[in-house]
Design a protein around this motif. Structure first.
Motif, PDB file in Angstrom:
ATOM      1  N   GLU A 137       4.135  13.056   2.622  1.00 14.35           N
ATOM      2  CA  GLU A 137       3.030  13.174   1.669  1.00 14.35           C
ATOM      3  C   GLU A 137       1.701  13.241   2.405  1.00 14.35           C
ATOM      4  O   GLU A 137       1.569  12.762   3.520  1.00 14.35           O
ATOM      5  N   ALA A 188       2.803   2.824  -1.959  1.00 17.75           N
ATOM      6  CA  ALA A 188       3.179   2.903  -3.378  1.00 17.75           C
ATOM      7  C   ALA A 188       4.411   3.774  -3.596  1.00 17.75           C
ATOM      8  O   ALA A 188       5.252   3.454  -4.437  1.00 17.75           O
ATOM      9  N   GLY A 196      -0.200  10.301   3.959  1.00 18.57           N
ATOM     10  CA  GLY A 196      -0.383   9.177   3.050  1.00 18.57           C
ATOM     11  C   GLY A 196       0.329   7.937   3.561  1.00 18.57           C
ATOM     12  O   GLY A 196       1.106   7.985   4.516  1.00 18.57           O
ATOM     13  N   GLU A 197       0.082   6.819   2.893  1.00 17.86           N
ATOM     14  CA  GLU A 197       0.612   5.532   3.348  1.00 17.86           C
ATOM     15  C   GLU A 197       2.140   5.489   3.285  1.00 17.86           C
ATOM     16  O   GLU A 197       2.778   4.866   4.124  1.00 17.86           O
ATOM     17  N   VAL A 240       0.832  -1.197   0.000  1.00 15.62           N
ATOM     18  CA  VAL A 240       0.000   0.000   0.000  1.00 15.62           C
ATOM     19  C   VAL A 240       0.867   1.248   0.000  1.00 15.62           C
ATOM     20  O   VAL A 240       0.403   2.332  -0.317  1.00 15.62           O
ATOM     21  N   ALA A 280      -2.687  12.894   1.448  1.00 11.28           N
ATOM     22  CA  ALA A 280      -3.584  11.871   0.895  1.00 11.28           C
ATOM     23  C   ALA A 280      -3.466  11.869  -0.627  1.00 11.28           C
ATOM     24  O   ALA A 280      -4.251  12.496  -1.324  1.00 11.28           O
ATOM     25  N   THR A 281      -2.477  11.159  -1.154  1.00 10.92           N
ATOM     26  CA  THR A 281      -2.240  11.161  -2.602  1.00 10.92           C
ATOM     27  C   THR A 281      -3.255  10.320  -3.360  1.00 10.92           C
ATOM     28  O   THR A 281      -3.487  10.559  -4.538  1.00 10.92           O
ATOM     29  N   ASP A 282      -3.841   9.343  -2.713  1.00 10.17           N
ATOM     30  CA  ASP A 282      -4.897   8.519  -3.304  1.00 10.17           C
ATOM     31  C   ASP A 282      -6.148   8.745  -2.464  1.00 10.17           C
ATOM     32  O   ASP A 282      -6.366   8.074  -1.452  1.00 10.17           O
ATOM     33  N   ALA A 283      -6.953   9.712  -2.873  1.00 11.81           N
ATOM     34  CA  ALA A 283      -8.090  10.154  -2.058  1.00 11.81           C
ATOM     35  C   ALA A 283      -9.054   9.011  -1.738  1.00 11.81           C
ATOM     36  O   ALA A 283      -9.494   8.876  -0.594  1.00 11.81           O
ATOM     37  N   ALA A 284      -9.372   8.180  -2.716  1.00 14.70           N
ATOM     38  CA  ALA A 284     -10.339   7.097  -2.483  1.00 14.70           C
ATOM     39  C   ALA A 284      -9.805   6.107  -1.445  1.00 14.70           C
ATOM     40  O   ALA A 284     -10.528   5.695  -0.531  1.00 14.70           O
ATOM     41  N   PHE A 285      -8.539   5.730  -1.559  1.00 12.10           N
ATOM     42  CA  PHE A 285      -7.956   4.787  -0.605  1.00 12.10           C
ATOM     43  C   PHE A 285      -7.823   5.427   0.775  1.00 12.10           C
ATOM     44  O   PHE A 285      -8.084   4.795   1.795  1.00 12.10           O
ATOM     45  N   TYR A 286      -7.438   6.687   0.808  1.00  7.19           N
ATOM     46  CA  TYR A 286      -7.326   7.405   2.074  1.00  7.19           C
ATOM     47  C   TYR A 286      -8.676   7.427   2.793  1.00  7.19           C
ATOM     48  O   TYR A 286      -8.766   7.138   3.988  1.00  7.19           O
TER      49      TYR A 286
END
Length: 121
Positions: A104, A22, A67-68, A20, A106-112
């Motif tokens: 970072e 990435a 972010g992750e 996750v 929330a670079t992937d809004a949906a996953f966040y």
């Protein structure tokens, strides 16, 4: 497995490389970066995906959007809380001072949103 050096000082890519995280999921470090990391770092931490997910949630609860990949350092500290060999290996004790950098948001809004359980990003 991924962080074990070969006898010639190179870092082979072994084991699972999907994550996750990435932004940290390169499989093999850059040829220009690896000699610096190899020679200047005293420890490396490999984390399962549960740790950065827990870190994202905990940081969200504290008002920090991370972010992750960005929270990987904090995730390592969470992992070390209940792992004496890891704490010792990292030199963490009651007098340790740690600086954690979040690299970072929330670079992937949906996953966040899925991780924190709310529509926030």
């Amino acid at each position: 497995e991924n962080v074990k050096m070969s006898g010639d000082g190179n870092l082979p890519c072994l084991g699972k490389t999907e994550s996750v995280m990435a932004g940290l999921n390169c499989g093999v470090p850059a040829r220009t970066a690896w000699p610096i990391l190899r020679d200047c770092c005293s420890a490396f931490v490999a984390l399962g995906d549960g740790w950065p997910i827990a870190a994202v949630r905990e940081l969200w609860d504290k008002g920090v959007v991370a972010g992750e990949s960005g929270c990987a350092g904090y995730a390592a500290l969470l992992a070390a809380q209940d792992n004496e060999p890891l704490r010792t290996g990292l030199g963490l004790n009651n007098e340790a001072v740690v600086l954690v950098v979040n690299t970072e948001g929330a670079t992937d809004a949906a996953f966040y949103n899925q991780i924190v359980g709310k529509q926030v990003a």
